[in-house]
Design a protein around this motif. Structure first.
Motif, PDB file in Angstrom:
ATOM      1  N   ILE A  34      16.871  59.069 -38.804  1.00 25.09           N
ATOM      2  CA  ILE A  34      17.443  58.483 -40.014  1.00 25.09           C
ATOM      3  C   ILE A  34      18.685  57.680 -39.650  1.00 25.09           C
ATOM      4  N   LEU A  35      18.715  56.425 -40.059  1.00 29.12           N
ATOM      5  CA  LEU A  35      19.868  55.558 -39.835  1.00 29.12           C
ATOM      6  C   LEU A  35      20.610  55.369 -41.152  1.00 29.12           C
ATOM      7  N   ILE A  36      21.923  55.563 -41.110  1.00 29.26           N
ATOM      8  CA  ILE A  36      22.756  55.370 -42.299  1.00 29.26           C
ATOM      9  C   ILE A  36      23.675  54.180 -42.070  1.00 29.26           C
ATOM     10  N   ALA A  61      22.486  68.601 -44.357  1.00 31.23           N
ATOM     11  CA  ALA A  61      21.101  68.949 -44.702  1.00 31.23           C
ATOM     12  C   ALA A  61      20.107  68.101 -43.904  1.00 31.23           C
ATOM     13  N   LEU A  62      20.419  66.830 -43.730  1.00 34.36           N
ATOM     14  CA  LEU A  62      19.527  65.952 -42.976  1.00 34.36           C
ATOM     15  C   LEU A  62      19.464  66.352 -41.504  1.00 34.36           C
ATOM     16  N   LEU A  63      20.596  66.791 -40.968  1.00 28.59           N
ATOM     17  CA  LEU A  63      20.669  67.143 -39.543  1.00 28.59           C
ATOM     18  C   LEU A  63      19.876  68.399 -39.190  1.00 28.59           C
ATOM     19  N   GLU A  64      19.530  69.185 -40.185  1.00 26.56           N
ATOM     20  CA  GLU A  64      18.798  70.423 -39.909  1.00 26.56           C
ATOM     21  C   GLU A  64      17.450  70.152 -39.242  1.00 26.56           C
ATOM     22  N   GLU A  65      16.804  69.055 -39.625  1.00 32.48           N
ATOM     23  CA  GLU A  65      15.472  68.783 -39.074  1.00 32.48           C
ATOM     24  C   GLU A  65      15.304  67.345 -38.593  1.00 32.48           C
ATOM     25  N   ASN A  66      16.396  66.577 -38.589  1.00 39.28           N
ATOM     26  CA  ASN A  66      16.279  65.163 -38.255  1.00 39.28           C
ATOM     27  C   ASN A  66      17.414  64.701 -37.346  1.00 39.28           C
ATOM     28  N   VAL A  96      35.146  59.468 -38.115  1.00 39.64           N
ATOM     29  CA  VAL A  96      33.965  59.294 -37.260  1.00 39.64           C
ATOM     30  C   VAL A  96      33.828  60.458 -36.283  1.00 39.64           C
ATOM     31  N   ASP A  97      34.947  60.892 -35.716  1.00 40.35           N
ATOM     32  CA  ASP A  97      34.909  62.025 -34.782  1.00 40.35           C
ATOM     33  C   ASP A  97      34.371  63.278 -35.466  1.00 40.35           C
ATOM     34  N   GLU A  98      34.753  63.485 -36.724  1.00 38.75           N
ATOM     35  CA  GLU A  98      34.254  64.637 -37.486  1.00 38.75           C
ATOM     36  C   GLU A  98      32.743  64.527 -37.689  1.00 38.75           C
ATOM     37  N   LEU A  99      32.264  63.335 -37.991  1.00 44.53           N
ATOM     38  CA  LEU A  99      30.841  63.120 -38.206  1.00 44.53           C
ATOM     39  C   LEU A  99      30.054  63.319 -36.922  1.00 44.53           C
ATOM     40  N   GLU A 100      30.623  62.880 -35.805  1.00 45.38           N
ATOM     41  CA  GLU A 100      29.970  63.099 -34.514  1.00 45.38           C
ATOM     42  C   GLU A 100      29.933  64.582 -34.170  1.00 45.38           C
ATOM     43  N   ALA A 101      31.020  65.288 -34.504  1.00 41.11           N
ATOM     44  CA  ALA A 101      31.060  66.733 -34.236  1.00 41.11           C
ATOM     45  C   ALA A 101      29.997  67.476 -35.040  1.00 41.11           C
ATOM     46  N   LYS A 103      24.997  60.608 -34.416  1.00 36.71           N
ATOM     47  CA  LYS A 103      25.213  59.615 -33.370  1.00 36.71           C
ATOM     48  C   LYS A 103      25.864  58.400 -34.015  1.00 36.71           C
ATOM     49  N   PHE A 104      26.906  57.880 -33.386  1.00 38.47           N
ATOM     50  CA  PHE A 104      27.701  56.812 -34.001  1.00 38.47           C
ATOM     51  C   PHE A 104      27.472  55.482 -33.298  1.00 38.47           C
ATOM     52  N   ILE A 105      27.264  54.443 -34.122  1.00 37.89           N
ATOM     53  CA  ILE A 105      27.202  53.067 -33.634  1.00 37.89           C
ATOM     54  C   ILE A 105      28.268  52.273 -34.374  1.00 37.89           C
ATOM     55  N   SER A 106      29.192  51.691 -33.625  1.00 35.75           N
ATOM     56  CA  SER A 106      30.288  50.956 -34.245  1.00 35.75           C
ATOM     57  C   SER A 106      29.796  49.646 -34.855  1.00 35.75           C
ATOM     58  N   CYS A 107      30.402  49.293 -35.997  1.00 33.30           N
ATOM     59  CA  CYS A 107      30.036  48.045 -36.671  1.00 33.30           C
ATOM     60  C   CYS A 107      31.303  47.362 -37.179  1.00 33.30           C
ATOM     61  N   ASP A 108      32.099  46.854 -36.244  1.00 35.08           N
ATOM     62  CA  ASP A 108      33.361  46.210 -36.605  1.00 35.08           C
ATOM     63  C   ASP A 108      33.169  44.845 -37.256  1.00 35.08           C
ATOM     64  N   LEU A 109      31.943  44.328 -37.208  1.00 37.17           N
ATOM     65  CA  LEU A 109      31.662  43.040 -37.853  1.00 37.17           C
ATOM     66  C   LEU A 109      31.729  43.136 -39.375  1.00 37.17           C
ATOM     67  N   LEU A 110      31.606  44.353 -39.905  1.00 36.57           N
ATOM     68  CA  LEU A 110      31.570  44.525 -41.354  1.00 36.57           C
ATOM     69  C   LEU A 110      32.981  44.426 -41.931  1.00 36.57           C
ATOM     70  N   GLU A 111      33.234  43.370 -42.670  1.00 34.87           N
ATOM     71  CA  GLU A 111      34.498  43.194 -43.392  1.00 34.87           C
ATOM     72  C   GLU A 111      34.207  43.400 -44.877  1.00 34.87           C
ATOM     73  N   ARG A 112      34.801  44.420 -45.458  1.00 36.69           N
ATOM     74  CA  ARG A 112      34.442  44.822 -46.830  1.00 36.69           C
ATOM     75  C   ARG A 112      34.616  43.702 -47.839  1.00 36.69           C
ATOM     76  N   HIS A 113      35.638  42.881 -47.671  1.00 41.28           N
ATOM     77  CA  HIS A 113      35.918  41.843 -48.668  1.00 41.28           C
ATOM     78  C   HIS A 113      35.758  40.434 -48.111  1.00 41.28           C
ATOM     79  N   GLY A 114      35.235  40.318 -46.900  1.00 44.24           N
ATOM     80  CA  GLY A 114      35.069  39.004 -46.290  1.00 44.24           C
ATOM     81  C   GLY A 114      33.936  38.213 -46.917  1.00 44.24           C
ATOM     82  N   THR A 115      34.090  36.883 -46.959  1.00 39.03           N
ATOM     83  CA  THR A 115      33.058  36.013 -47.533  1.00 39.03           C
ATOM     84  C   THR A 115      32.716  34.844 -46.611  1.00 39.03           C
ATOM     85  N   ASN A 116      33.161  34.907 -45.357  1.00 38.90           N
ATOM     86  CA  ASN A 116      32.848  33.847 -44.402  1.00 38.90           C
ATOM     87  C   ASN A 116      31.356  33.876 -44.086  1.00 38.90           C
TER      88      ASN A 116
END
Length: 364
Positions: free
Chosen positions: A3-5, A23-28, A40-45, A49-62
């Motif tokens: 599962i990718l979020i 709940a998802l991690l129990e079987e996936n 992010v460190d808490e989520l990894e713990a 599995k973490f993949i960085s996405c620094d390209l995402l600018e919440r309010h950017g419109t370029n």
């Protein structure tokens, strides 16, 4: 299953979707793709599995950067080859959806709020609605958090497939348990939000000034990150003894335990207010705006009051109504709110609906 979020920040994912991820991690296998942040460190713990996405600018419109983000999502989805993708917030919903539809990857979209770009009529609304049509056209399920958002998207022809309602992000009823109602000499109100105009901070500050003059026993607290535009004003009003500013607070349950009432005068287009859900779960009355995303949590006069948008006088009037009630009546208002969230907004409802989407995938 894998599962990718896709999300735009780690804070919301950890604070409001931690139980779902557990709940998802129990079987996936769960992969999260978002900009790096303190949680992010808490989520990894937890096992993500973490993949960085620094390209995402919440309010950017370029446009160039937006195309780069779409390309990056395509690269990540091709590399990870998930069985299903869950998306949250506008850019992951649209751009992640576009990529998933092209690659024939099942995906589930969560409309956590339409945002100002969609709520305000004009060219930006037209563009965003068109992009939403592209992003949601093949979604396995589109989840909405309030009926106003749902009706708008259906009216615009954005959603043609399966959709359902969620009780917002729900609330963890164990973490936000009922605490004893305050019996101190002061009556304490709290504003919990990013301190920005659209969250109603001006109305709260105006009300605080008036009410403090009339009722010296009242206290007005503020918790949240302060945008630069309000720094000087908050400092001045703190020095004058009108407000008490706490900055960012991690343990909000401990704050609610000391408060008599939560005030949330927002007019920002959000899905369903987590502040209101958490306050009500802790047994605290709430005063909030009569708008979608807020009114769902309040039975006016029962567990709180609703006010008109951008109306400081109406807020002042409702605070005075609250102050005229006896302490036991205020306590009972809070308990009515707790009963409401137990019945309608338990986070377990959200978890079950997401797990059903995973199960449904396995049946296809």
């Amino acid at each position: 299953m894998k599962i990718l979020i896709l999300a735009n920040n780690d804070v919301g994912l950890y604070k409001f979707r931690k139980e779902l991820i557990d709940a998802l991690l129990e079987e996936n296998e769960v992969i999260i793709c978002l900009p790096y942040g303190e949680f992010v460190d808490e989520l990894e713990a937890m096992g993500c599995k973490f993949i960085s996405c620094d390209l995402l600018e919440r309010h950017g419109t370029n446009p160039i950067k937006e195309l780069e983000l779409i390309s990056y999502y395509k690269k990540i989805i091709r590399k990870t080859m998930p069985d299903i993708v869950f998306t949250y917030t506008i850019k992951p919903n649209i751009y992640g959806g576009i990529v998933c539809s092209r690659l024939n990857i099942p995906y589930v979209v969560n409309i956590t709020g339409l945002g100002t770009a969609v709520e305000n009529a004009g060219a930006m609304q037209m563009i965003t609605v068109y992009l939403y049509k592209l992003g949601l056209r093949k979604a396995q399920k589109v989840f909405f958090q309030n009926t106003e958002n749902r009706d708008f998207m259906l009216r615009k022809g954005v959603v043609n497939g399966a959709y359902d309602m969620l009780p917002g992000s729900g609330v963890n009823l164990q973490n936000y348990a009922v605490s004893e109602y305050p019996k101190g000499e002061t009556i304490d109100f709290v504003f919990v939000s990013r301190i920005m105009k659209e969250k109603g901070i001006d109305q709260y500050l105006e009300a605080a000034k008036v009410i403090r003059e009339r009722y010296p026993e009242t206290r007005f607290h503020i918790c949240g990150f302060c945008e630069q535009a309000y720094e000087n004003r908050l400092k001045q009003m703190t020095d004058e003894g009108i407000i008490i500013y706490h900055g960012l607070v991690k343990d909000m349950a401990a704050v609610y335990a000391k408060m008599s009432c939560t005030i949330h005068p927002t007019y920002y287009p959000e899905g369903l207010s987590n502040v209101l859900l958490e306050s009500a779960a802790c047994g605290r009355p709430i005063i909030t705006t009569d708008r979608s995303g807020c009114r769902e949590v309040v039975d006016d006069g029962i567990n709180g009051y609703v006010i008109k948008e951008k109306d400081s006088q109406d807020l002042i009037d409702k605070i005075e109504l609250f102050l005229k009630k006896k302490p036991e009546e205020r306590k009972q208002m809070g308990l009515a709110g707790r009963r409401k969230v137990e019945k309608t907004f338990d986070r377990k409802i959200v978890i079950e609906k997401y797990l059903n989407e995973v199960k449904n995938l396995g049946c296809k």
